[in-house]
Design a protein around this motif. Structure first.
Motif, PDB file in Angstrom:
ATOM      1  N   ALA A  35      23.396  45.886 -60.521  1.00 61.73           N
ATOM      2  CA  ALA A  35      21.929  45.865 -60.624  1.00 61.73           C
ATOM      3  C   ALA A  35      21.474  45.143 -61.885  1.00 61.73           C
ATOM      4  O   ALA A  35      20.485  44.398 -61.853  1.00 61.73           O
ATOM      5  CB  ALA A  35      21.375  47.292 -60.604  1.00 61.73           C
ATOM      6  N   ASP A  36      22.182  45.348 -62.997  1.00 62.21           N
ATOM      7  CA  ASP A  36      21.824  44.654 -64.234  1.00 62.21           C
ATOM      8  C   ASP A  36      21.932  43.139 -64.057  1.00 62.21           C
ATOM      9  O   ASP A  36      21.084  42.390 -64.543  1.00 62.21           O
ATOM     10  CB  ASP A  36      22.729  45.094 -65.390  1.00 62.21           C
ATOM     11  N   LEU A  37      22.953  42.694 -63.357  1.00 57.36           N
ATOM     12  CA  LEU A  37      23.143  41.264 -63.136  1.00 57.36           C
ATOM     13  C   LEU A  37      22.150  40.710 -62.112  1.00 57.36           C
ATOM     14  O   LEU A  37      21.732  39.560 -62.200  1.00 57.36           O
ATOM     15  CB  LEU A  37      24.570  40.971 -62.674  1.00 57.36           C
ATOM     16  N   ALA A  38      21.791  41.541 -61.135  1.00 59.67           N
ATOM     17  CA  ALA A  38      20.888  41.093 -60.073  1.00 59.67           C
ATOM     18  C   ALA A  38      19.466  40.914 -60.580  1.00 59.67           C
ATOM     19  O   ALA A  38      18.701  40.129 -60.024  1.00 59.67           O
ATOM     20  CB  ALA A  38      20.916  42.070 -58.911  1.00 59.67           C
ATOM     21  N   GLY A  39      19.088  41.628 -61.607  1.00 59.21           N
ATOM     22  CA  GLY A  39      17.756  41.448 -62.185  1.00 59.21           C
ATOM     23  C   GLY A  39      16.746  42.458 -61.694  1.00 59.21           C
ATOM     24  O   GLY A  39      17.068  43.444 -61.039  1.00 59.21           O
ATOM     25  N   ARG A  40      15.494  42.140 -61.986  1.00 65.29           N
ATOM     26  CA  ARG A  40      14.420  43.110 -61.763  1.00 65.29           C
ATOM     27  C   ARG A  40      14.153  43.422 -60.300  1.00 65.29           C
ATOM     28  O   ARG A  40      13.613  44.461 -59.979  1.00 65.29           O
ATOM     29  CB  ARG A  40      13.153  42.629 -62.437  1.00 65.29           C
ATOM     30  N   ASP A  41      14.506  42.519 -59.373  1.00 64.68           N
ATOM     31  CA  ASP A  41      14.270  42.772 -57.953  1.00 64.68           C
ATOM     32  C   ASP A  41      15.348  43.648 -57.323  1.00 64.68           C
ATOM     33  O   ASP A  41      15.247  43.999 -56.150  1.00 64.68           O
ATOM     34  CB  ASP A  41      14.192  41.453 -57.188  1.00 64.68           C
ATOM     35  N   ALA A  42      16.363  43.996 -58.079  1.00 66.87           N
ATOM     36  CA  ALA A  42      17.494  44.752 -57.526  1.00 66.87           C
ATOM     37  C   ALA A  42      17.066  46.106 -56.984  1.00 66.87           C
ATOM     38  O   ALA A  42      17.624  46.578 -55.989  1.00 66.87           O
ATOM     39  CB  ALA A  42      18.580  44.932 -58.582  1.00 66.87           C
ATOM     40  N   ASP A  43      16.078  46.735 -57.590  1.00 71.76           N
ATOM     41  CA  ASP A  43      15.653  48.060 -57.124  1.00 71.76           C
ATOM     42  C   ASP A  43      15.099  48.010 -55.703  1.00 71.76           C
ATOM     43  O   ASP A  43      15.186  48.991 -54.966  1.00 71.76           O
ATOM     44  CB  ASP A  43      14.611  48.648 -58.070  1.00 71.76           C
ATOM     45  N   ASP A  44      14.524  46.879 -55.322  1.00 71.79           N
ATOM     46  CA  ASP A  44      13.945  46.742 -53.988  1.00 71.79           C
ATOM     47  C   ASP A  44      14.981  46.335 -52.936  1.00 71.79           C
ATOM     48  O   ASP A  44      14.706  46.408 -51.741  1.00 71.79           O
ATOM     49  CB  ASP A  44      12.835  45.687 -54.001  1.00 71.79           C
ATOM     50  N   LEU A  45      16.144  45.894 -53.380  1.00 68.82           N
ATOM     51  CA  LEU A  45      17.140  45.363 -52.465  1.00 68.82           C
ATOM     52  C   LEU A  45      17.607  46.366 -51.406  1.00 68.82           C
ATOM     53  O   LEU A  45      17.625  46.024 -50.219  1.00 68.82           O
ATOM     54  CB  LEU A  45      18.330  44.797 -53.240  1.00 68.82           C
ATOM     55  N   PRO A  46      17.978  47.600 -51.744  1.00 67.97           N
ATOM     56  CA  PRO A  46      18.421  48.522 -50.687  1.00 67.97           C
ATOM     57  C   PRO A  46      17.355  48.760 -49.614  1.00 67.97           C
ATOM     58  O   PRO A  46      17.663  48.764 -48.416  1.00 67.97           O
ATOM     59  CB  PRO A  46      18.730  49.815 -51.446  1.00 67.97           C
ATOM     60  N   ARG A  47      16.103  48.907 -50.027  1.00 66.48           N
ATOM     61  CA  ARG A  47      15.015  49.121 -49.055  1.00 66.48           C
ATOM     62  C   ARG A  47      14.858  47.883 -48.169  1.00 66.48           C
ATOM     63  O   ARG A  47      14.688  47.980 -46.954  1.00 66.48           O
ATOM     64  CB  ARG A  47      13.707  49.429 -49.779  1.00 66.48           C
ATOM     65  N   ALA A  48      14.941  46.693 -48.791  1.00 61.74           N
ATOM     66  CA  ALA A  48      14.828  45.448 -48.021  1.00 61.74           C
ATOM     67  C   ALA A  48      15.987  45.312 -47.031  1.00 61.74           C
ATOM     68  O   ALA A  48      15.788  44.869 -45.894  1.00 61.74           O
ATOM     69  CB  ALA A  48      14.781  44.252 -48.968  1.00 61.74           C
ATOM     70  N   LEU A  49      17.188  45.693 -47.451  1.00 65.93           N
ATOM     71  CA  LEU A  49      18.339  45.653 -46.538  1.00 65.93           C
ATOM     72  C   LEU A  49      18.149  46.635 -45.385  1.00 65.93           C
ATOM     73  O   LEU A  49      18.500  46.332 -44.238  1.00 65.93           O
ATOM     74  CB  LEU A  49      19.633  45.949 -47.291  1.00 65.93           C
ATOM     75  N   GLY A  50      17.608  47.810 -45.686  1.00 68.89           N
ATOM     76  CA  GLY A  50      17.337  48.792 -44.630  1.00 68.89           C
ATOM     77  C   GLY A  50      16.333  48.259 -43.622  1.00 68.89           C
ATOM     78  O   GLY A  50      16.518  48.394 -42.409  1.00 68.89           O
ATOM     79  N   GLN A  51      15.257  47.630 -44.114  1.00 66.99           N
ATOM     80  CA  GLN A  51      14.257  47.056 -43.216  1.00 66.99           C
ATOM     81  C   GLN A  51      14.866  45.914 -42.414  1.00 66.99           C
ATOM     82  O   GLN A  51      14.632  45.796 -41.217  1.00 66.99           O
ATOM     83  CB  GLN A  51      13.046  46.560 -44.017  1.00 66.99           C
ATOM     84  N   GLY A  52      15.664  45.084 -43.059  1.00 64.26           N
ATOM     85  CA  GLY A  52      16.334  44.000 -42.350  1.00 64.26           C
ATOM     86  C   GLY A  52      17.284  44.521 -41.286  1.00 64.26           C
ATOM     87  O   GLY A  52      17.441  43.909 -40.224  1.00 64.26           O
ATOM     88  N   THR A  53      17.911  45.664 -41.561  1.00 64.36           N
ATOM     89  CA  THR A  53      18.806  46.289 -40.589  1.00 64.36           C
ATOM     90  C   THR A  53      18.050  46.675 -39.331  1.00 64.36           C
ATOM     91  O   THR A  53      18.506  46.418 -38.218  1.00 64.36           O
ATOM     92  CB  THR A  53      19.472  47.534 -41.209  1.00 64.36           C
ATOM     93  N   ARG A  54      16.906  47.288 -39.506  1.00 66.18           N
ATOM     94  CA  ARG A  54      16.090  47.678 -38.343  1.00 66.18           C
ATOM     95  C   ARG A  54      15.703  46.438 -37.527  1.00 66.18           C
ATOM     96  O   ARG A  54      15.776  46.456 -36.294  1.00 66.18           O
ATOM     97  CB  ARG A  54      14.849  48.428 -38.801  1.00 66.18           C
ATOM     98  N   GLN A  55      15.278  45.393 -38.208  1.00 64.94           N
ATOM     99  CA  GLN A  55      14.883  44.162 -37.523  1.00 64.94           C
ATOM    100  C   GLN A  55      16.068  43.541 -36.793  1.00 64.94           C
ATOM    101  O   GLN A  55      15.942  43.081 -35.657  1.00 64.94           O
ATOM    102  CB  GLN A  55      14.289  43.174 -38.523  1.00 64.94           C
ATOM    103  N   MET A  56      17.217  43.528 -37.454  1.00 63.18           N
ATOM    104  CA  MET A  56      18.400  42.937 -36.845  1.00 63.18           C
ATOM    105  C   MET A  56      18.830  43.742 -35.614  1.00 63.18           C
ATOM    106  O   MET A  56      19.210  43.165 -34.595  1.00 63.18           O
ATOM    107  CB  MET A  56      19.552  42.864 -37.844  1.00 63.18           C
ATOM    108  N   MET A  57      18.757  45.068 -35.704  1.00 62.39           N
ATOM    109  CA  MET A  57      19.129  45.883 -34.552  1.00 62.39           C
ATOM    110  C   MET A  57      18.177  45.637 -33.389  1.00 62.39           C
ATOM    111  O   MET A  57      18.610  45.609 -32.232  1.00 62.39           O
ATOM    112  CB  MET A  57      19.171  47.362 -34.940  1.00 62.39           C
ATOM    113  N   ALA A  58      16.905  45.453 -33.675  1.00 64.67           N
ATOM    114  CA  ALA A  58      15.948  45.144 -32.610  1.00 64.67           C
ATOM    115  C   ALA A  58      16.281  43.797 -31.970  1.00 64.67           C
ATOM    116  O   ALA A  58      16.238  43.658 -30.739  1.00 64.67           O
ATOM    117  CB  ALA A  58      14.525  45.149 -33.162  1.00 64.67           C
TER     118      ALA A  58
END
Length: 180
Positions: free
Chosen positions: A122-145
């Motif tokens: 997360a330190d290396l990924a930067g300030r947007d890292a906190d949003d990444l798990p939620r974005a991956l979860g949303q992308g997962t739902r879209q991909m499954m659809a």
């Protein structure tokens, strides 16, 4: 510092997980089991998976329709998305500083800047890292659809694929038949 873009590898990895753990996609359900290192079906069975005398169980159309329904199920999507979010959060918490130090010791000049031993992904990924798990979860739902729609589309084509398999099986039998 440039943020690490994990979307493409993460979605590709998720697709593999979805296909591996999708209901009805178990190895025992397949018609061909390959023997390691031979390139031949186990038992050297000459039957092709779609031959009339070999295929048993639900047809491909039924299996694909079930897979399509399972992938479209919001409960299933939420469960997989929650798992992906948890994995994402765990990955962000991984300490990489000591790993970077070991790499630099083994090959000086590889790590371009000093990374503290307690540095995480997360330190290396930067300030947007906190949003990444939620974005991956949303992308997962879209991909499954999307996968649900693909499975449904393939289900409509399954009878033609099955007929093509039977035709190919007959052709192969004709080719192998002794000629008088």
């Amino acid at each position: 510092m440039r943020a690490i873009d994990l979307r493409v590898p993460a979605l590709a990895g998720l697709a593999v997980l979805l296909l591996a753990f999708a209901p009805g996609a178990k190895a025992a359900d397949t018609d061909i089991q390959f023997a390691a290192g031979t390139g031949e079906p186990a038992g050297n069975s000459p039957a092709l998976p779609y031959s009339d005398d070999h295929y048993e169980g639900p047809n491909a159309e039924q299996k694909l329709n079930k897979l399509s329904r399972d992938l479209a199920n919001p409960v299933m999507q939420d469960g997989v998305a929650a798992m992906v979010e948890q994995i994402g959060e765990s990955m962000l918490d991984l300490p990489v500083g000591q790993f970077a130090t070991a790499i630099e010791r083994a090959r000086p000049g590889t790590v371009r800047r000093h990374i503290d031993d307690d540095t995480t992904v997360a330190d290396l990924a930067g300030r947007d890292a906190d949003d990444l798990p939620r974005a991956l979860g949303q992308g997962t739902r879209q991909m499954m659809a999307m996968l649900s729609a693909f499975a449904g589309a393939f289900a409509t084509m399954a009878p033609q694929f099955e007929q093509m398999g039977r035709d190919l099986d007959r052709s192969m039998r004709d080719i192998r038949a002794p000629r008088d």
